[in-house]
Design a protein around this motif. Structure first.
Motif, PDB file in Angstrom:
ATOM      1  N   ALA A 292    -114.440 -13.805  10.265  1.00  0.00           N
ATOM      2  CA  ALA A 292    -115.707 -14.406   9.906  1.00  0.00           C
ATOM      3  C   ALA A 292    -115.532 -14.348   8.375  1.00  0.00           C
ATOM      4  CB  ALA A 292    -116.896 -13.662  10.227  1.00  0.00           C
ATOM      5  N   SER A 293    -115.112 -13.211   7.667  1.00  0.00           N
ATOM      6  CA  SER A 293    -115.120 -13.134   6.294  1.00  0.00           C
ATOM      7  C   SER A 293    -113.973 -14.015   5.478  1.00  0.00           C
ATOM      8  CB  SER A 293    -115.229 -11.799   5.838  1.00  0.00           C
ATOM      9  OG  SER A 293    -114.067 -11.384   5.298  1.00  0.00           O
ATOM     10  N   ALA A 294    -113.030 -14.011   6.170  1.00  0.00           N
ATOM     11  CA  ALA A 294    -111.872 -14.976   5.944  1.00  0.00           C
ATOM     12  C   ALA A 294    -112.329 -16.511   5.955  1.00  0.00           C
ATOM     13  CB  ALA A 294    -110.421 -14.830   6.717  1.00  0.00           C
ATOM     14  N   SER A 295    -113.106 -16.904   7.066  1.00  0.00           N
ATOM     15  CA  SER A 295    -113.290 -18.205   7.433  1.00  0.00           C
ATOM     16  C   SER A 295    -114.512 -18.465   6.261  1.00  0.00           C
ATOM     17  CB  SER A 295    -113.785 -18.300   8.743  1.00  0.00           C
ATOM     18  OG  SER A 295    -112.700 -18.471   9.565  1.00  0.00           O
ATOM     19  N   GLN A 296    -115.480 -17.715   6.074  1.00  0.00           N
ATOM     20  CA  GLN A 296    -116.562 -17.948   5.362  1.00  0.00           C
ATOM     21  C   GLN A 296    -116.032 -18.247   3.760  1.00  0.00           C
ATOM     22  OE1 GLN A 296    -119.795 -18.145   6.255  1.00  0.00           O
ATOM     23  NE2 GLN A 296    -120.088 -18.911   4.119  1.00  0.00           N
ATOM     24  N   LYS A 297    -114.866 -17.436   3.363  1.00  0.00           N
ATOM     25  CA  LYS A 297    -114.378 -17.671   2.129  1.00  0.00           C
ATOM     26  C   LYS A 297    -113.912 -19.249   2.292  1.00  0.00           C
ATOM     27  CE  LYS A 297    -111.116 -15.333  -0.788  1.00  0.00           C
ATOM     28  NZ  LYS A 297    -109.991 -14.598  -0.683  1.00  0.00           N
ATOM     29  N   ARG A 298    -113.494 -19.631   2.972  1.00  0.00           N
ATOM     30  CA  ARG A 298    -112.858 -21.034   3.056  1.00  0.00           C
ATOM     31  C   ARG A 298    -114.184 -22.001   2.989  1.00  0.00           C
ATOM     32  NH1 ARG A 298    -108.009 -22.421   5.273  1.00  0.00           N
ATOM     33  NH2 ARG A 298    -109.021 -23.654   6.593  1.00  0.00           N
ATOM     34  N   ILE A 299    -115.008 -21.705   3.611  1.00  0.00           N
ATOM     35  CA  ILE A 299    -116.199 -22.392   3.631  1.00  0.00           C
ATOM     36  C   ILE A 299    -116.924 -22.551   2.436  1.00  0.00           C
ATOM     37  CG2 ILE A 299    -118.732 -22.827   4.763  1.00  0.00           C
ATOM     38  CD1 ILE A 299    -117.311 -22.204   7.391  1.00  0.00           C
ATOM     39  N   ASN A 300    -117.033 -21.304   1.838  1.00  0.00           N
ATOM     40  CA  ASN A 300    -117.607 -20.946   0.546  1.00  0.00           C
ATOM     41  C   ASN A 300    -116.857 -21.832  -0.608  1.00  0.00           C
ATOM     42  OD1 ASN A 300    -119.383 -19.333   1.541  1.00  0.00           O
ATOM     43  ND2 ASN A 300    -118.721 -17.353   0.961  1.00  0.00           N
ATOM     44  N   GLU A 301    -115.444 -22.147  -0.319  1.00  0.00           N
ATOM     45  CA  GLU A 301    -115.011 -22.803  -1.277  1.00  0.00           C
ATOM     46  C   GLU A 301    -115.389 -24.132  -1.501  1.00  0.00           C
ATOM     47  OE1 GLU A 301    -110.755 -20.312  -1.089  1.00  0.00           O
ATOM     48  OE2 GLU A 301    -110.732 -22.363  -0.051  1.00  0.00           O
ATOM     49  N   ILE A 302    -115.709 -24.735  -0.242  1.00  0.00           N
ATOM     50  CA  ILE A 302    -116.142 -25.991  -0.294  1.00  0.00           C
ATOM     51  C   ILE A 302    -117.801 -25.980  -0.886  1.00  0.00           C
ATOM     52  CG2 ILE A 302    -117.129 -27.968   1.159  1.00  0.00           C
ATOM     53  CD1 ILE A 302    -115.215 -27.365   3.219  1.00  0.00           C
ATOM     54  N   LEU A 303    -118.492 -24.889  -0.485  1.00  0.00           N
ATOM     55  CA  LEU A 303    -119.954 -24.826  -1.015  1.00  0.00           C
ATOM     56  C   LEU A 303    -120.043 -24.694  -2.434  1.00  0.00           C
ATOM     57  CD1 LEU A 303    -121.616 -22.765   2.221  1.00  0.00           C
ATOM     58  CD2 LEU A 303    -121.645 -25.306   1.447  1.00  0.00           C
ATOM     59  N   ASP A 304    -119.128 -24.131  -2.959  1.00  0.00           N
ATOM     60  CA  ASP A 304    -119.145 -23.510  -4.387  1.00  0.00           C
ATOM     61  C   ASP A 304    -118.535 -24.910  -5.211  1.00  0.00           C
ATOM     62  OD1 ASP A 304    -120.159 -21.219  -3.879  1.00  0.00           O
ATOM     63  OD2 ASP A 304    -118.318 -20.015  -3.893  1.00  0.00           O
ATOM     64  N   GLU A 305    -118.096 -25.881  -4.677  1.00  0.00           N
ATOM     65  CA  GLU A 305    -117.603 -27.129  -5.363  1.00  0.00           C
ATOM     66  C   GLU A 305    -118.928 -27.774  -5.945  1.00  0.00           C
ATOM     67  OE1 GLU A 305    -114.479 -29.267  -6.692  1.00  0.00           O
ATOM     68  OE2 GLU A 305    -114.341 -27.410  -5.177  1.00  0.00           O
ATOM     69  N   VAL A 306    -118.864 -27.827  -6.951  1.00  0.00           N
ATOM     70  CA  VAL A 306    -120.078 -28.558  -7.891  1.00  0.00           C
ATOM     71  C   VAL A 306    -119.679 -29.783  -7.864  1.00  0.00           C
ATOM     72  CG1 VAL A 306    -121.524 -28.613  -9.738  1.00  0.00           C
ATOM     73  CG2 VAL A 306    -120.441 -26.465  -8.856  1.00  0.00           C
ATOM     74  N   PRO A 307    -120.408 -30.613  -7.326  1.00  0.00           N
ATOM     75  CA  PRO A 307    -120.236 -32.132  -7.512  1.00  0.00           C
ATOM     76  C   PRO A 307    -119.771 -32.691  -9.159  1.00  0.00           C
ATOM     77  CG  PRO A 307    -121.969 -31.877  -6.204  1.00  0.00           C
ATOM     78  CD  PRO A 307    -121.679 -30.628  -6.848  1.00  0.00           C
ATOM     79  N   GLU A 308    -118.808 -33.280  -9.355  1.00  0.00           N
ATOM     80  CA  GLU A 308    -118.389 -33.313 -10.719  1.00  0.00           C
ATOM     81  C   GLU A 308    -119.748 -34.525 -11.285  1.00  0.00           C
ATOM     82  OE1 GLU A 308    -114.289 -34.964 -12.641  1.00  0.00           O
ATOM     83  OE2 GLU A 308    -114.635 -34.087 -10.649  1.00  0.00           O
ATOM     84  N   VAL A 309    -119.671 -35.355 -10.606  1.00  0.00           N
ATOM     85  CA  VAL A 309    -120.639 -36.311 -11.087  1.00  0.00           C
ATOM     86  C   VAL A 309    -122.009 -36.133 -10.301  1.00  0.00           C
ATOM     87  CG1 VAL A 309    -121.194 -38.943 -11.016  1.00  0.00           C
ATOM     88  CG2 VAL A 309    -118.492 -38.116 -11.403  1.00  0.00           C
TER      89      VAL A 309
END
Ligand SMILES: Nc1ncnc2c1ncn2[C@@H]1O[C@H](COP(=O)(O)OP(=O)(O)OP(=O)(O)O)[C@@H](O)[C@H]1O
Ligand SMILES: [Mg+2]
Length: 587
Positions: A308-325
């Motif tokens: 789960a922590s490996a997976s959550q890390k991959r999901i966090n990568e998406i969640l941490d992506e700040v919309p550029e525009v």
């Protein structure tokens, strides 16, 4: 251990759990009750055995039996309740996380999608989310249960005979060490497996989307082979993990077995020496047996947490992506509409920092005008119109809409007032009516008919047996390239946009239909800015302002007659295209 490092990716889940805290706490209470009933059974058995030696009527024996059954029933009932609460919470959380993730993904900038494969994003939304759910449900349930079992059983054992307890728990430190070491490796392997799964998904997704190309180039066999290879690697990686886990569980069982042997050996000698009753010894053996599952579950839970922590890390990568525009503090919420006064002031832009695609672009147009953008392929035409919609922000220079920098206009407002027909039209697997009505809250039949008429697609649609209810896209009929383009134009018009952008949107229709559509568009164009991108000068010769792009620069600009008089690139292209059309007319 990895998972103890801060910040733990799993901390992200806390707010979700908090939402369901009452149900979760109830679940934990049920775990305690399950364990209470769990330990009462062996205690009864132990005391029954000890009383066998003295005066013990068969009626009493029966009542003991009934009590033991009652305890088992109680345990079963609460076990059921545990699942009904904790597993349900995990499903609730999963749903919330999935919604949040999807919402976030929808907001991300165009650039994000250009650098990520769809398959990878899909994998994170499916496989990785499943791993998180396993943690939230079984993960939490089994860890709570293991903890509770230890808390109930070990003190009782120690109370009866602490020396024997120590002996029974002797293998425990070895076990913890194993869990620690092997968990780390499992985590590592699992991360690899997940990223491999992403590649696999990407392959499948791209193949399905591009199936026509695959078939046209007779690449089926090759694609099957490539997929088989990827799939095999995926299996091998999983097998390795499973082998590892199998070894892990066997070693755990071995250690537990060792505990039982130690209890029988040391406990037996205590019984012989008269320091322990037979009943107590029986209790011990049962208790050690009861520790087996939680011990194994412990290893399993560690796996789940690692995964789960490996997976959550991959999901966090998406969640941490700040919309550029995105909207910024400069955004003025007062702005509710857009009129269509558009100005570019020395705008430069590149997708990569060192490779400018647009260089020093300046022009100014007003509503009612038609801005045409032409130029060779790759000269930056689509990029220019993307900047108008703020799909990207320029690297330097400013774009003004109604005299305000684009950044000050709320994104939602800006895009709501722009009708955009992309170069590669996309229709959803839905009815034609819904495809045209896409993005508009309520579209009346009359309105849809009107825009279909404007886009010259009405007759085509009304020829279909189900007319506007005809399904298009993957699950329906396939429209021709030109029909798709015109459907997309109707979609853009339905929004009654202040700015209408047609990016090469008439490329798939003949010149006559092109003329027809352009003339119809003119009827409602007084209060709107129209931007037409085209290679064909026939489509843009009546534009009020023509930009000729070459290598990202405006090389010429003006009206059709001005540009012809200038006798440059535009004039040459016009001559060439006129000749081609004449030749076509003859043949
Ligand atoms: N997302 C992107 N990332 C990197 N480079 C890009 C991206 N989109 C376009 N480019 C590059 O930017 C340049 C301009 O592309 P653009 O799509 O604006 O050209 P165009 O004038 O619309 O061409 P066409 O007439 O073929 O539609 C091209 O060299 C292209 O390779
Ligand atoms: Mg283009």
């Amino acid at each position: 251990m990895d998972i103890l490092n801060t910040p733990n990716p799993l901390a992200r889940l806390f707010p979700y759990l908090l939402t369901y805290r009452n149900k979760l706490l109830l679940g934990l209470l049920f775990v305690l009750l399950t364990n209470l009933f769990n330990v009462l059974g062996p205690l009864l058995i132990g005391s029954a055995i000890d009383r066998l030696k003295s005066d013990f009527s068969s009626a009493q024996l029966v009542s003991y039996g009934l009590l033991i059954i009652l305890m088992a029933a109680g345990r079963g009932l609460f076990l059921f309740m545990v699942r009904q609460t904790i597993i349900v919470v995990s499903r609730d959380c999963e749903q919330d996380i999935r919604n949040d993730l999807y919402q976030h993904i929808q907001r991300l900038s165009t650039r994000y999608y250009k650098t990520r494969s769809t398959g990878d994003i899909l994998a994170r939304n499916t496989n990785d989310l499943n791993a998180i759910r396993s943690f939230l449900g079984p993960g939490i349930m089994y860890s709570a249960n293991t903890l509770a079992t230890f808390l109930f059983i070990i003190p009782i054992m120690a109370y009866v005979n602490w020396e024997l307890t120590l002996v029974a728990l002797l293998p425990l430190p070895v076990m913890s060490y194993m869990v620690f070491r092997m968990g780390k490796s499992i985590h590592h392997q699992y991360t690899h497996i997940q990223s491999h799964y992403s590649s696999l998904t990407t392959r499948v997704q791209e193949n399905l989307s591009g199936i026509r190309v695959v078939k046209a180039y007779v690449r089926e066999a090759w694609e099957i082979m490539t997929f088989t290879r990827l799939n095999r690697t995926y299996m091998l990686k999983n097998l390795r993990l499973v082998r590892y886990q199998a070894l892990f569980y066997s070693l755990m069982s071995l250690l537990i077995g060792l505990s039982v042997v130690l209890v029988v050996w040391y406990g037996g000698s205590l019984v012989i020496a008269g320091k322990l009753t037979l009943g107590e010894m029986t209790q011990f053996v049962i208790f050690v047996g009861m520790l087996i599952w939680p011990m194994i579950a412990l290893g399993w839970v560690i796996n789940i947490i690692q995964q789960a922590s490996a997976s959550q890390k991959r999901i966090n990568e998406i969640l941490d992506e700040v919309p550029e525009v995105r909207d910024t503090p400069q955004t003025d919420p007062e702005i509710q509409s857009v009129k269509g006064f558009l100005t570019f002031k020395s705008v430069s832009f590149g997708y990569q920092p060192d490779r400018p695609v647009l260089k020093d672009i300046s022009f100014s147009v007003t509503p009612g005008q038609v801005l045409a953008v032409t130029g060779e392929t790759g000269s930056g035409k689509s990029t220019l119109v993307n900047l108008v919609m703020r799909l990207f922000d320029p690297d330097s220079g400013t774009i003004l809409m109604d005299g305000r920098p684009l950044r000050e206009i709320p994104l939602k407002v800006l895009r709501k007032h722009i009708g955009y027909v992309p170069q590669d039209t996309f229709l959803f697997s839905d009815t034609i009516a819904n495809n045209i009505g896409f993005g508009v809250e309520s579209a009346g039949e009359e309105e849809i008919r009107l825009v279909a008429d404007l886009a010259s697609i009405r007759e085509n649609i009304e020829d279909f047996p189900q007319r506007y209810d005809t399904f298009v896209g993957e699950r329906g009929i396939t429209l021709s390239g030109g029909q798709k383009q015109r459907t997309a134009i109707a979609r853009a018009l339905l929004r009654k946009p202040s700015v209408l952008i047609l990016d090469d949107s008439l490329s798939a229709v003949d010149t006559q239909t092109e003329d027809l559509i352009l003339n119809r568009l003119k009827e409602h164009a007084e209060s709107r800015l129209t931007i037409i991108v085209s290679h064909r000068i026939s489509a843009i010769r009546n534009a009020t302002h023509i930009l000729v792009l070459s290598g990202g620069e405006v090389v010429e600009q003006g009206t059709h007659s001005e540009l012809l008089a200038a006798n440059g690139l535009y004039a040459a292209t016009w001559e060439k295209q006129k000749l081609e059309d004449e030749l076509k007319a003859i043949t």
